[in-house]
Design a protein around this motif. Structure first.
Motif, PDB file in Angstrom:
ATOM      1  N   LEU A  12       1.083  -1.318   0.232  1.00 31.20           N
ATOM      2  CA  LEU A  12      -0.136  -0.330   0.050  1.00 31.20           C
ATOM      3  C   LEU A  12       0.883   1.469   0.147  1.00 31.20           C
ATOM      4  O   LEU A  12       1.544   1.396   0.982  1.00 31.20           O
ATOM      5  N   VAL A  13       0.583   1.847  -0.953  1.00 34.80           N
ATOM      6  CA  VAL A  13       1.439   3.245  -1.048  1.00 34.80           C
ATOM      7  C   VAL A  13       0.660   4.594   0.265  1.00 34.80           C
ATOM      8  O   VAL A  13       1.906   4.745   0.342  1.00 34.80           O
ATOM      9  N   SER A  14      -0.387   4.343  -0.616  1.00 33.95           N
ATOM     10  CA  SER A  14      -0.332   5.767  -0.219  1.00 33.95           C
ATOM     11  C   SER A  14      -2.109   6.434  -0.446  1.00 33.95           C
ATOM     12  O   SER A  14      -2.692   4.847  -0.892  1.00 33.95           O
ATOM     13  N   THR A  15      -2.792   7.158   0.670  1.00 36.19           N
ATOM     14  CA  THR A  15      -3.937   6.545   0.859  1.00 36.19           C
ATOM     15  C   THR A  15      -4.700   8.368   0.468  1.00 36.19           C
ATOM     16  O   THR A  15      -4.253   9.152   0.616  1.00 36.19           O
ATOM     17  N   ARG A  16      -5.889   7.995  -0.171  1.00 35.84           N
ATOM     18  CA  ARG A  16      -6.590   9.763  -0.078  1.00 35.84           C
ATOM     19  C   ARG A  16      -8.393   9.983   0.308  1.00 35.84           C
ATOM     20  O   ARG A  16      -8.665   8.748  -0.117  1.00 35.84           O
ATOM     21  N   ASP A  17      -8.594  10.584   1.523  1.00 35.41           N
ATOM     22  CA  ASP A  17      -9.978  10.443   1.591  1.00 35.41           C
ATOM     23  C   ASP A  17     -10.476  11.457   0.909  1.00 35.41           C
ATOM     24  O   ASP A  17     -10.400  12.567   0.609  1.00 35.41           O
ATOM     25  N   PHE A  18     -11.733  10.609   0.456  1.00 36.48           N
ATOM     26  CA  PHE A  18     -13.075  11.560  -0.042  1.00 36.48           C
ATOM     27  C   PHE A  18     -14.053  11.733   0.478  1.00 36.48           C
ATOM     28  O   PHE A  18     -14.959  10.322   1.563  1.00 36.48           O
ATOM     29  N   GLY A  19     -14.282  12.900   1.616  1.00 40.81           N
ATOM     30  CA  GLY A  19     -15.111  13.154   3.075  1.00 40.81           C
ATOM     31  C   GLY A  19     -14.778  12.166   3.889  1.00 40.81           C
ATOM     32  O   GLY A  19     -13.559  11.002   3.738  1.00 40.81           O
ATOM     33  N   PRO A  20     -15.433  11.483   4.878  1.00 39.21           N
ATOM     34  CA  PRO A  20     -15.407  11.300   6.016  1.00 39.21           C
ATOM     35  C   PRO A  20     -15.203   8.808   5.854  1.00 39.21           C
ATOM     36  O   PRO A  20     -14.569   8.904   6.713  1.00 39.21           O
ATOM     37  N   ASP A  21     -16.072   8.758   4.756  1.00 36.00           N
ATOM     38  CA  ASP A  21     -16.319   7.569   4.708  1.00 36.00           C
ATOM     39  C   ASP A  21     -15.430   6.700   3.450  1.00 36.00           C
ATOM     40  O   ASP A  21     -15.587   5.549   3.185  1.00 36.00           O
ATOM     41  N   ILE A  22     -14.751   7.826   2.303  1.00 36.90           N
ATOM     42  CA  ILE A  22     -14.474   7.108   1.397  1.00 36.90           C
ATOM     43  C   ILE A  22     -13.061   6.869   1.132  1.00 36.90           C
ATOM     44  O   ILE A  22     -12.656   8.168   1.416  1.00 36.90           O
ATOM     45  N   ARG A  23     -12.395   6.303   0.984  1.00 35.88           N
ATOM     46  CA  ARG A  23     -10.730   6.180   1.027  1.00 35.88           C
ATOM     47  C   ARG A  23     -10.313   5.835  -0.921  1.00 35.88           C
ATOM     48  O   ARG A  23     -10.918   4.252  -0.589  1.00 35.88           O
ATOM     49  N   MET A  24      -9.190   6.346  -0.822  1.00 42.35           N
ATOM     50  CA  MET A  24      -9.008   5.685  -1.897  1.00 42.35           C
ATOM     51  C   MET A  24      -7.256   5.255  -1.979  1.00 42.35           C
ATOM     52  O   MET A  24      -6.957   5.788  -0.974  1.00 42.35           O
ATOM     53  N   PHE A  25      -6.582   4.031  -2.288  1.00 45.87           N
ATOM     54  CA  PHE A  25      -5.697   3.459  -1.799  1.00 45.87           C
ATOM     55  C   PHE A  25      -4.726   2.869  -3.309  1.00 45.87           C
ATOM     56  O   PHE A  25      -5.479   2.593  -4.696  1.00 45.87           O
ATOM     57  N   GLU A  26      -3.815   3.777  -3.126  1.00 49.67           N
ATOM     58  CA  GLU A  26      -2.830   3.150  -4.020  1.00 49.67           C
ATOM     59  C   GLU A  26      -2.287   1.720  -4.111  1.00 49.67           C
ATOM     60  O   GLU A  26      -1.208   2.480  -2.760  1.00 49.67           O
ATOM     61  N   ILE A  27      -1.848   0.686  -4.715  1.00 50.63           N
ATOM     62  CA  ILE A  27      -1.222  -0.118  -4.317  1.00 50.63           C
ATOM     63  C   ILE A  27      -0.131  -0.087  -5.457  1.00 50.63           C
ATOM     64  O   ILE A  27      -0.204  -0.575  -6.642  1.00 50.63           O
ATOM     65  N   ALA A  28       1.168  -0.911  -5.761  1.00 48.43           N
ATOM     66  CA  ALA A  28       2.552  -1.321  -6.513  1.00 48.43           C
ATOM     67  C   ALA A  28       2.205  -2.415  -5.392  1.00 48.43           C
ATOM     68  O   ALA A  28       2.755  -2.935  -4.808  1.00 48.43           O
TER      69      ALA A  28
END
Length: 325
Positions: A12-28
């Motif tokens: 898991l390289v990084s995460t980014r939140d969109f509001g309180p419940d949605i999170r984006m995950f960048e996976i290598a």
């Protein structure tokens, strides 16, 4: 079954939140990424109470050089996958599969209408970007309950411009499906991803307009239904087993945990391998699959154990496989 040779280590390289419940995950992935088509997803091995399980997540947008992007909404109650992922920090080790596609974008239609509800935007973002690059005529309708549940809104505006229209139900702005579909060419293709109620509304509207449902292509969340999750019981008389299914667990998972073998593959309500016979019912069935016919669902003769649930009671089933099925 999942091909064991397809699993690979990833970070898991990084995460980014969109509001309180949605999170984006960048996976290598350790072996590097591979190209994929719009609508693709990867499987991720998750730890649910010390037990390995598998979840599928759509890949967001077009392929990137070194990472796969997924976006996950934290659901409560849930089967545990979204909560487990949201608890991970960058640097966490994962196991993932290479991309596969059960929701492909087919080219050649006169026009395209993409309809996304909530986190259902994830597979449609890449489709919209691909259609935009090809100069194909399309529109994207993106509905969410609130502004904070709009994921990738900025990316959508920057890449799609006026081809995307946002709808916020809390602000009294909902998709008028009757108007949108009536104005859409009968030979155009409709792509949908979102909650079960919105999918049913799309199907009902197309049927009312005498539009061929073969022009509707959709992907489901695999766990969302018309009714809220609640506990129920399931009995298998042939095995002398009765199992309690809590609100955050699927019937399939509960049966497997109790030692009852049920054939299963997609765990998304799509392949039908886990469909079992219903012998008796107390209450109702919230059919959440896209495999059984509408007649079978009305008849309540079978249930897909991976996603569908009983409401206000329980269900008696037979898990025995028969050659005539």
């Amino acid at each position: 079954m999942h091909d064991q040779n397809d699993w690979m280590d990833a970070t898991l390289v990084s995460t980014r939140d969109f509001g309180p419940d949605i999170r984006m995950f960048e996976i290598a992935p350790a072996g590097g990424t591979v190209a994929y088509e719009p609508g693709s997803h990867i499987n991720i091995a998750v730890d649910i109470g010390g037990r390995r399980d598998v979840r599928s997540y759509s890949l967001v947008g077009q392929p990137r050089r070194n990472v796969y992007r997924i976006a996950v909404k934290r659901v409560n109650p849930s089967r545990g996958g979204s909560v487990w992922l949201h608890n991970l920090l960058p640097g966490a080790r994962l196991q993932v599969t290479s991309p596969r596609n059960h929701f492909p974008l087919h080219f050649g239609a006169s026009r395209y209408l993409l309809i996304a509800g909530g986190i259902g935007i994830t597979p449609l973002l890449g489709m919209a970007q691909t259609l935009m690059q090809r100069g194909v005529d399309f529109r994207l309708l993106y509905a969410a309950r609130s502004q904070r549940e709009l994921a990738f809104a900025q990316e959508l505006k920057e890449t799609l411009g006026g081809r995307v229209t946002l709808f916020i139900s809390e602000e009294g702005n909902r998709i008028d499906l009757q108007r949108e579909l009536a104005a859409f060419p009968a030979d155009g293709d409709v792509y949908f991803c979102g909650p079960a109620r919105l999918l049913q509304a799309v199907r009902d509207t197309m049927a009312a307009l005498n539009r061929p449902l073969s022009n509707l292509r959709f992907e489901t969340f695999g766990s969302g239904g018309l009714r809220p999750n609640e506990p129920f019981w399931v009995k298998v008389p042939r095995l002398g087993v009765e199992v309690a299914v809590p609100e955050g667990q699927s019937m399939l998972d509960a049966l497997e945990a109790a030692g009852v073998e049920v054939m299963a593959e997609c765990r998304r309500g799509e392949c039908g391998l886990c469909a079992v016979d219903v012998m008796a019912l107390e209450g109702e069935i919230d059919h959440r699959d896209v495999f059984l016919s509408e007649h079978q669902k009305r008849d309540n003769s079978r249930i897909c154990a991976c996603v569908s649930r009983a409401v206000h009671g329980g269900i008696v089933i037979d898990t025995a496989w028969r050659a005539d099925q």
